[in-house]
Scaffold this active site. Structure first.
Site, PDB file in Angstrom:
ATOM      1  N   CYS A   2       0.883  -1.171   0.000  1.00  0.00           N
ATOM      2  CA  CYS A   2       0.000   0.000   0.000  1.00  0.00           C
ATOM      3  C   CYS A   2       0.920   1.220   0.000  1.00  0.00           C
ATOM      4  CB  CYS A   2      -0.844   0.031   1.274  1.00  0.00           C
ATOM      5  SG  CYS A   2      -1.884  -1.391   1.461  1.00  0.00           S
ATOM      6  N   ARG A  27       1.630   1.405  -5.953  1.00  0.00           N
ATOM      7  CA  ARG A  27       1.847   0.445  -4.862  1.00  0.00           C
ATOM      8  C   ARG A  27       0.573  -0.278  -4.465  1.00  0.00           C
ATOM      9  NH1 ARG A  27       6.428   1.084  -2.045  1.00  0.00           N
ATOM     10  NH2 ARG A  27       5.460   0.213  -0.188  1.00  0.00           N
ATOM     11  N   TRP A  74      -3.810  -1.856  -1.355  1.00  0.00           N
ATOM     12  CA  TRP A  74      -3.842  -3.156  -2.033  1.00  0.00           C
ATOM     13  C   TRP A  74      -4.374  -4.101  -0.968  1.00  0.00           C
ATOM     14  CZ3 TRP A  74      -1.998  -8.111  -1.454  1.00  0.00           C
ATOM     15  CH2 TRP A  74      -2.087  -8.953  -2.567  1.00  0.00           C
ATOM     16  N   ASN A 100       0.541  -0.004   6.128  1.00  0.00           N
ATOM     17  CA  ASN A 100       0.975  -0.893   5.045  1.00  0.00           C
ATOM     18  C   ASN A 100       1.577  -2.112   5.712  1.00  0.00           C
ATOM     19  OD1 ASN A 100       1.953  -2.154   2.771  1.00  0.00           O
ATOM     20  ND2 ASN A 100       3.771  -0.856   2.621  1.00  0.00           N
ATOM     21  N   GLY A 101       1.015  -3.298   5.420  1.00  0.00           N
ATOM     22  CA  GLY A 101       1.551  -4.529   6.017  1.00  0.00           C
ATOM     23  C   GLY A 101       0.413  -5.432   6.460  1.00  0.00           C
ATOM     24  N   GLU A 481      10.589 -15.051 -18.425  1.00  0.00           N
ATOM     25  CA  GLU A 481      10.377 -13.616 -18.178  1.00  0.00           C
ATOM     26  C   GLU A 481       9.445 -13.022 -19.217  1.00  0.00           C
ATOM     27  OE1 GLU A 481      10.633 -11.703 -15.876  1.00  0.00           O
ATOM     28  OE2 GLU A 481      10.491  -9.709 -16.780  1.00  0.00           O
ATOM     29  N   LYS A 485       5.866 -11.181 -18.331  1.00  0.00           N
ATOM     30  CA  LYS A 485       5.501  -9.834 -18.813  1.00  0.00           C
ATOM     31  C   LYS A 485       4.123  -9.861 -19.454  1.00  0.00           C
ATOM     32  CE  LYS A 485       7.555  -7.702 -16.986  1.00  0.00           C
ATOM     33  NZ  LYS A 485       8.267  -8.504 -16.071  1.00  0.00           N
ATOM     34  N   GLU A 488       1.100 -10.774 -16.906  1.00  0.00           N
ATOM     35  CA  GLU A 488       0.785  -9.869 -15.786  1.00  0.00           C
ATOM     36  C   GLU A 488       0.171  -8.554 -16.249  1.00  0.00           C
ATOM     37  OE1 GLU A 488       3.939  -8.396 -13.262  1.00  0.00           O
ATOM     38  OE2 GLU A 488       5.370  -8.433 -14.889  1.00  0.00           O
ATOM     39  N   HIS A 504       7.718 -33.224 -23.628  1.00  0.00           N
ATOM     40  CA  HIS A 504       7.402 -33.950 -22.375  1.00  0.00           C
ATOM     41  C   HIS A 504       6.085 -33.466 -21.791  1.00  0.00           C
ATOM     42  CE1 HIS A 504      11.383 -35.753 -22.463  1.00  0.00           C
ATOM     43  NE2 HIS A 504      11.840 -34.561 -22.804  1.00  0.00           N
ATOM     44  N   LYS A 603       3.433  -3.028  -6.975  1.00  0.00           N
ATOM     45  CA  LYS A 603       4.832  -2.949  -7.392  1.00  0.00           C
ATOM     46  C   LYS A 603       5.761  -3.701  -6.459  1.00  0.00           C
ATOM     47  CE  LYS A 603       8.359  -1.771  -9.805  1.00  0.00           C
ATOM     48  NZ  LYS A 603       8.602  -2.472 -11.072  1.00  0.00           N
TER      49      LYS A 603
HETATM   50  C1  AGP Z   1       7.605  -8.377 -12.236  1.00  0.00           C
HETATM   51  O1  AGP Z   1       7.179  -7.692 -13.400  1.00  0.00           O
HETATM   52  C2  AGP Z   1       6.649  -8.211 -11.079  1.00  0.00           C
HETATM   53  N1  AGP Z   1       6.393  -6.854 -10.785  1.00  0.00           N
HETATM   54  C3  AGP Z   1       7.072  -9.009  -9.861  1.00  0.00           C
HETATM   55  O2  AGP Z   1       7.209 -10.351 -10.240  1.00  0.00           O
HETATM   56  C4  AGP Z   1       8.395  -8.558  -9.207  1.00  0.00           C
HETATM   57  O3  AGP Z   1       9.471  -8.845 -10.046  1.00  0.00           O
HETATM   58  C5  AGP Z   1       8.581  -9.347  -7.897  1.00  0.00           C
HETATM   59  O4  AGP Z   1       7.515  -9.020  -7.029  1.00  0.00           O
HETATM   60  C6  AGP Z   1       9.912  -9.063  -7.194  1.00  0.00           C
HETATM   61  O5  AGP Z   1       9.985  -7.708  -6.842  1.00  0.00           O
HETATM   62  P1  AGP Z   1      11.407  -7.132  -6.301  1.00  0.00           P
HETATM   63  O6  AGP Z   1      12.375  -7.239  -7.438  1.00  0.00           O
HETATM   64  O7  AGP Z   1      11.117  -5.726  -5.895  1.00  0.00           O
HETATM   65  O8  AGP Z   1      11.826  -7.992  -5.142  1.00  0.00           O
END
Ligand code: AGP
Length: 608
Positions: A2, A27, A74, A100-101, A481, A485, A488, A504, A603
């Protein structure tokens, strides 16, 4: 996950809080709220939508007050709703809290407080904090906060104000980030300092279990026992422009295009004019590094994929075993670590709960931890024995792009640094490798300059219901990766797989409704990928191939090809990912989705 911002000063706090919330929205953005204090007069507004809606709500109201708290959420406990949005108060509306938490023992605390007659308005864990502080409040806010914290278990960054004590903000953190911004006759509390850049660059990063009492003229920091703690003031190194879109439609596109300059900056930062690799304040002794027998890299999400690339790099350069693990797995599997093990933790934010917990697990085993991180003063950098910063600048878009290639660039330099220490590569080999790395930014620019073809391919494939990404060897993690991308930000079911594994199982998925992205750049095993492509074509799979410029044969059997500049395969992950980032971006933006703030995501995952 958050965003918190607080203001106390001589100005009207409302516009400052709203403007800061907009910069924190990445966030978490399922609901938002604001509290304004004008002496003992309290105003609270909340809504289950974006900050712009809250702003619209308040436009017509002339709410004045020199103290304010804002929150963008969030959801963890309690669905996104107006009543669950922060700030939360006690039953007398005397104590106001943003959080936040996760308060892990909130259920038991809630039951005890209800026995005391507390009435709860929301389903959140946070509301418990407001009632608890109120229970202990005897006229001094920070004392009441200290007493309440003794009862609380979990992670928190808290901003607290009180109608009975209106000339201060109390801020405290444990496992969630919180910083104090220092202005002239005004001060701030904030989850991410980039949100107050246009007010101040002087900040104090709170450490775990430190309490700040913030007035408009002063900041006092103490520990949970009330002992004063010396203040360490940092200066933010980047400018406001770096946290603005700069003419791009989305932060993600801006950050994709920033990659060449980021990688150039990393090289100039860590490679001296004489070609030596030097990491600043690298307080892990060379004598230890020379003796390390294995590495374990821990990370989450995109950083985990960078870690997998790091395995190929470091095992090739240094010839020691490299294990790679999700932070969430490492912390619970009772991992084997030896005296000569080095743990590397990779995190863009430096606040990812699972990665931090894994680091603490490693530290319990007396293992040295080196972090690769993008945020100065973040929790991870404070809990590691040494940190190599990626200097990628603030990454705002939830989908990580420039941080990923920055992490990989640092891993190449670290691998070469270790190879030189352990004499597993000749100086000549190292110099040649550095020359290749120096050529990468211009090769990335070449792809970025020809993105029209990628946009066209995105247009033709955005209706596909599912994607499969295939890669081999050092580009197997690139497939993972690329798939992350796309999924998400476009919400299309997408899997990344080792191409050699296709037969497989995944081959069962191939039909005319499946788009298959094949990373088929020049490689010593290109023919194996060529066979995979034939197997996919034989089952009517629709292929998008990433191939090296000059590859004559691929167009004979694949219609949609994205050509990339030639580069030694060992360094190709810094190039092959660029078209995949753009492909994901264009598909999601053409589908009309909020690319920078995808649904359900945030994020930085600062909770388990
Ligand atoms: C990647 O596009 C995502 N936002 C997510 O997987 C991110 O990489 C992951 O949460 C790790 O975040 P960090 O690098 O801040 O630890």
């Amino acid at each position: 996950m958050c965003g918190i911002i607080g203001y106390i000063g001589n100005k009207n706090s409302m516009p400052i809080i709203i403007e800061g919330l907009k910069k924190l929205e990445y966030r978490g953005y399922d609901s938002t709220g604001i509290a304004i204090l004008d002496k003992d007069k309290l105003f609270i507004a909340k809504c289950k939508s974006r900050i712009s809606d809250l702003e619209g709500l308040l436009k017509k109201r002339n709410i004045l007050g020199a103290v304010g708290l804002g929150h963008t959420r969030w959801a963890t406990h309690g669905k996104p709703s107006k009543v669950n949005a922060h700030p939360h108060t006690d039953r007398f509306k005397r104590i106001i809290v943003v959080h936040n938490g996760i308060i892990e023992n909130f259920n038991n605390l809630k039951k005890d407080l209800e026995k005391d007659g507390c009435k709860f308005a929301s389903e959140t864990d946070t509301e418990v904090v407001a009632h608890l502080i109120s229970k202990f409040y005897k006229g001094n806010l920070e004392d009441a906060v200290r007493k309440a914290l003794r009862k609380i278990k979990g992670s928190y960054a808290l901003g607290i104000i009180s109608r009975d004590d209106p000339d201060k903000i109390v801020a405290v953190r444990h496992d969630s980030p919180l910083a104090i911004g220092l202005g002239k006759q005004e001060n701030f509390i904030v989850s991410d300092v980039s949100a107050i850049l246009n007010h101040t660059k002087k900040v104090i990063y709170l450490h775990d279990d430190q309490i700040a009492v913030v007035t408009k003229d002063a900041v006092q920091i103490s520990d949970l026992k009330g002992n004063t703690v010396p203040k360490k003031v940092d200066t933010i190194s980047y400018d406001i422009e770096e946290v603005q879109k700069g003419g791009f439609a989305h932060f993600m596109l801006k950050e994709i295009y920033e990659q060449p300059q980021v990688l150039s900056r990393i090289i100039s930062h860590y490679v001296t004019a004489e070609g030596a690799i030097r990491f600043e304040s690298f307080n892990i002794e060379s004598s230890f590094l020379k003796k390390i027998e294995n590495l374990v890299i821990i990370a989450c999400g995109t950083a985990y994929h960078a870690s997998l690339i790091g395995k190929y790099i470091i095992e090739s350069f240094v010839r020691i075993p490299v294990g790679v693990d999700f932070g969430s797995e490492f912390r619970y599997r009772n991992p084997v670590m030896r005296e000569k093990t080095l743990v590397i933790a990779i995190s863009q934010s430096g606040e990812t709960a699972d990665t931090l917990a894994a680091v603490r697990e490693a530290k319990k085993n007396k293992v040295k931890v080196l972090s690769i991180c993008n945020v100065l003063g973040s929790s991870l950098t404070r809990e590691s024995d040494a940190t190599i910063y990626t200097h990628a600048g603030p990454e705002i878009s939830v989908a990580s792009t420039k941080a990923y290639t920055a992490q990989i660039m640092v891993l190449y330099l670290l691998g070469l640094y270790l190879a030189e220490l352990k004499k597993t590569l000749s100086k000549n080999h190292i110099n040649k490798a550095i020359d290749v790395l120096k050529s990468i930014p211009s090769k990335q620019e070449e792809i970025l300059g020809n993105s029209r073809n990628i946009k066209e391919i995105a247009k033709k494939h955005l209706h596909f219901g599912a994607f499969l990404y295939l890669g081999r060897n050092i580009n197997f993690p690139t497939a993972l990766e690329g798939a992350l991308k796309l999924k998400e930000i476009s919400y299309i079911p997408t899997e990344g797989y080792a191409a050699g594994e296709m037969k497989h199982g995944p081959i069962a998925l191939i039909d005319e409704y499946r788009a298959v992205v094949c990373i088929a750049n020049d490689s010593f095993i290109f023919n194996k990928m060529a066979s995979n492509i034939q197997e996919i074509l034989a089952r009517q799979g629709k292929i998008i191939a990433i191939a090296t410029s000059g590859n004559k044969q691929i167009k004979d059997y694949v219609k949609e090809v994205i050509f990339i500049p030639r580069v030694d395969e060992q360094f190709s992950p810094l190039i092959t990912i660029i078209p995949l980032q753009l492909l994901a971006y264009y598909i999601a933006s053409l589908k009309g989705y909020d690319v920078d703030k995808p649904r359900n995501l945030a994020k930085s995952v600062t909770v388990e």
